[in-house]
Every structure is written in C-alpha cells, then in structure tokens.
Design a protein around this motif. Structure first.
Motif, mmCIF file in Angstrom:
data_model
loop_
_atom_site.group_PDB
_atom_site.id
_atom_site.type_symbol
_atom_site.label_atom_id
_atom_site.label_comp_id
_atom_site.label_asym_id
_atom_site.label_seq_id
_atom_site.Cartn_x
_atom_site.Cartn_y
_atom_site.Cartn_z
ATOM 1 N N PRO A 77 -8.247 -0.274 -7.684
ATOM 2 C CA PRO A 77 -8.265 -1.127 -6.497
ATOM 3 C C PRO A 77 -7.590 -0.501 -5.289
ATOM 4 O O PRO A 77 -7.797 -0.949 -4.170
ATOM 5 C CB PRO A 77 -7.518 -2.388 -6.958
ATOM 6 C CG PRO A 77 -6.680 -1.944 -8.100
ATOM 7 C CD PRO A 77 -7.465 -0.873 -8.779
ATOM 8 N N SER A 91 -9.261 -7.983 -4.370
ATOM 9 C CA SER A 91 -8.431 -6.779 -4.455
ATOM 10 C C SER A 91 -8.352 -6.020 -3.142
ATOM 11 O O SER A 91 -7.604 -5.054 -3.038
ATOM 12 C CB SER A 91 -8.973 -5.847 -5.540
ATOM 13 O OG SER A 91 -10.335 -5.535 -5.293
ATOM 14 N N SER A 143 -12.567 -1.218 -2.931
ATOM 15 C CA SER A 143 -11.537 -1.435 -3.956
ATOM 16 C C SER A 143 -12.139 -1.957 -5.256
ATOM 17 O O SER A 143 -11.401 -2.290 -6.187
ATOM 18 C CB SER A 143 -10.472 -2.416 -3.452
ATOM 19 O OG SER A 143 -10.966 -3.751 -3.386
#
Length: 364
Positions: free
Chosen positions: A200, A308, A313
């Motif tokens: 992420p 995220s 991500s």
C-alpha cells in the motif's frame, strides 16, 4: 528446525520490518476518507499525504514464539526448482469464484488480534474473516466461494467513490494458474499459508513495474493505468477493473514471515531461455493467484480512491484455508493436467477430461 537467536523481541522485529520493507498501512485513511478504524496505537506519517500507518503490537496465535515466523509443519525439504519443459499447453488454470462477504478495518495477517487497526478491507470467501482469524477458525467458517471446500480468506482495500464504498457484485474471478513453465511441478498450497501481494505504500512507478502488474486499472477502452481513469464510459456494461498476480514460488519453510512476503517469490527467467522457473531459494512451485476484480462504478471517477490511499496503493491478502483434498483435486486436474477450468474443474474445450468436482462443486 533450528531457530534464530532473538536479539530484539518479536514485536520489535515485526514492527521494524513492516516499517522499512513494507510500510503496510495501519489506521490508513486518505484525506477526506470516512474514519473506520478504532486503533489507538500512535501512527507514523507515511509517504502518502493524509495516510498513516501503525506498528503491529501483537502476533498470531499460530506464531510459536512471537518472532513473526510461522513454520510449516512439515517443511518441504530437498526441493529444487524444476527446469523441465513439458508438452506445451496454452492453459493450466482453474477459477475460484468468490463473492464479497463484508468490510472491516481488520487484517489478520498484518495486524493479527488487533481489530480496527487496519485501513478498511473488502473481504471475499470466508464469511468469518476478521482480526482474530487463524487457520483453525477459518476451517470452521462458511464461504461465499462456489466450491464449499474453499474457505480461504481473500481481501483488498475497500474502494470508495467519494464517501460511498463500492463493492464488487456477485462472484469475482480469482484465477489459480501455473506461474512456471513446468506446470506439472505445481503443488497445492500448504494449509495456513498466508501472504500480502503488493504494497500500500508503493509509488505509482513501483506499482506499474511490480512483477504482479498485468493491465493495471481498466475502464472501457482505457488500460494500463496506475491511477483511476478520470472518466470512463457511463454505460451499464462498463465497470472499473483490475488484474494483479501473486508470487507463486515458496521457500518451503514458513507459512508466514515478519514482512508477510519473504517466504514467497515470483518466478524468474532461466538464463538463455524463455522459461519461467522458481528461484533456488524459493524452489517450491505453487499456484499463481491472479485477482480479477470488477467494481460497479463508471463515468466520473475523479472522487474514486482506495481506503489504503491512491489507486496505485492497490494490494491484496490471501490466507489459505482450502480443504486439502479439494484443492489437491483441482490443482492436479486443471493445472498439472494443462486445462482451462471453471470453478468445478471443468474445461468446456476438453469435455472428455471430465470435472474435478460434482455439480455442487464438491468432491465426487
């Protein structure tokens, strides 16, 4: 199996590796995102503006000494990467078709036993997956996968359009493929194996060049996007899609490691050939999972974001809780057998091969 000496506590080791290697999100909210987490651990500022993460402060009940390593029992010993080149078959795969079960700010891999500490996730497959999930608890749970023997947990960051969560509708396609040239060498996942795919905290460039990147974000005629397309056709047949592949080579030693990645690796190209083989330190070929997710949103995507962070991500988690015999039958019939199977293990172009499962998606 000899255990490494402990200079730091398991919690400190895990936290340090998470921060330096993964940067996996904790109380992870994009600016303006609804607050879904309840964790109170001090957060550290990440590379994403408005995105924060926390250090894990607990270990899985399956981790015998809290150091982040969950040993396989038994481990695979004496394995070597296969360099064989079997007869060419264009396909060697089957599908796990699983629907969304729920959303929650939990992650039993990254934040075991710590409810509310993760960014919000969309869960598929096992109906009981939460922060406290273990192999044993997943075994006892239900599933939304077509095959009742697949009680695995699959999850990814929740997609928002503005403040509204956008959840995939109906069974999603999760491919199980051969990631190596010698598809006959692929063996089933060990029960309890878990890992994270992607990061992420990755940059857009890292996402684009990730070995699991297939076609990025797709919408209508727009492909290979690292960010959400600003617009896509506003038609009922158009959805936002992503495909992303997981590593498929295992070290044979651990079901999990502190960074939730090091026990797995992507295949490499054998020098002087076009063949994909497992690296020597991860010699065990397992099925290659590929998420193919479809989100029911189109038109103006300027407010679309992940729990995220930005679109780049994107990542996902896998926690294997297949019934051993069912998974073994599908891997043997479809992957090792060189077929293109549906969730029953049936290849319509090779009806003579039959199916691995019956009409109820169970072992015959």
């Amino acid at each position: 199996m000899p255990r490494r000496s402990k200079i730091l506590s398991g919690t400190l080791i895990t936290g340090a590796i998470l921060l330096t290697s993964l940067g996996l999100g904790g109380v992870a909210l994009s600016a303006g995102a609804p607050s879904t987490g309840t964790g109170t651990t001090a957060a550290l500022t990440s590379v994403h503006s408005g995105h924060t993460m926390a250090v894990s402060t607990a270990s899985s009940p399956e981790d015998p000494d809290g150091d982040g390593y969950i040993p396989a029992n038994p481990p695979v010993t004496g394995a070597a990467p296969s360099t064989q080149d079997p007869p060419h078959r264009y396909f060697h795969e089957f599908q796990a078709n699983c629907s969304v079960t729920h959303t929650a700010p939990d992650d039993p891999i990254v934040y075991p036993q710590q409810p509310g500490k993760s960014h919000d996730h969309t869960f598929m497959g096992n109906t009981t997956t939460d922060a406290g999930s273990t192999t044993a608890s997943l075994d006892k749970g239900g599933t939304t996968c077509k095959a009742p023997g697949d009680k695995s947990g699959y999850w990814m960051p929740t997609l928002f359009n503005g403040d509204k969560p956008v959840l995939p509708v109906g069974p999603q396609t999760i491919y199980y493929k051969a990631g190596v040239t010698d598809y006959t060498s692929v063996r089933p996942f060990p029960k309890g194996l878990r890992f994270v795919v992607g990061n992420p905290m990755q940059s857009a460039d890292e996402f684009r060049h990730h070995p699991g990147f297939v076609e990025g974000w797709e919408c209508g005629d727009s492909y290979f996007n690292t960010e959400f397309p600003a617009t896509c056709p506003d038609r009922p047949d158009v959805q936002l899609n992503i495909r992303f592949q997981a590593p498929s080579c295992w070290d044979g030693k651990y079901l999990d490691t502190p960074d939730h990645k090091s026990h797995m690796a992507y295949p490499v190209v054998k020098p002087g050939t076009n063949d994909n083989v497992c690296p020597a330190d991860h010699p065990v070929a397992l099925p290659m999972i590929e998420f193919k997710m479809a989100f029911p949103v189109n038109g103006d995507l300027s407010r679309a974001r992940l729990a995220s962070g930005p679109a780049h991500s994107f990542h996902y988690d896998f926690f294997n809780a297949w019934d051993d015999a069912t998974l073994r039958a599908l891997v043997g019939h479809c992957i090792v057998g060189g077929l293109q199977c549906d969730a029953r293990g049936y290849d319509q172009t090779h009806p003579e091969a039959g199916a691995a499962l019956d009409q109820n998606y169970r072992l015959p």
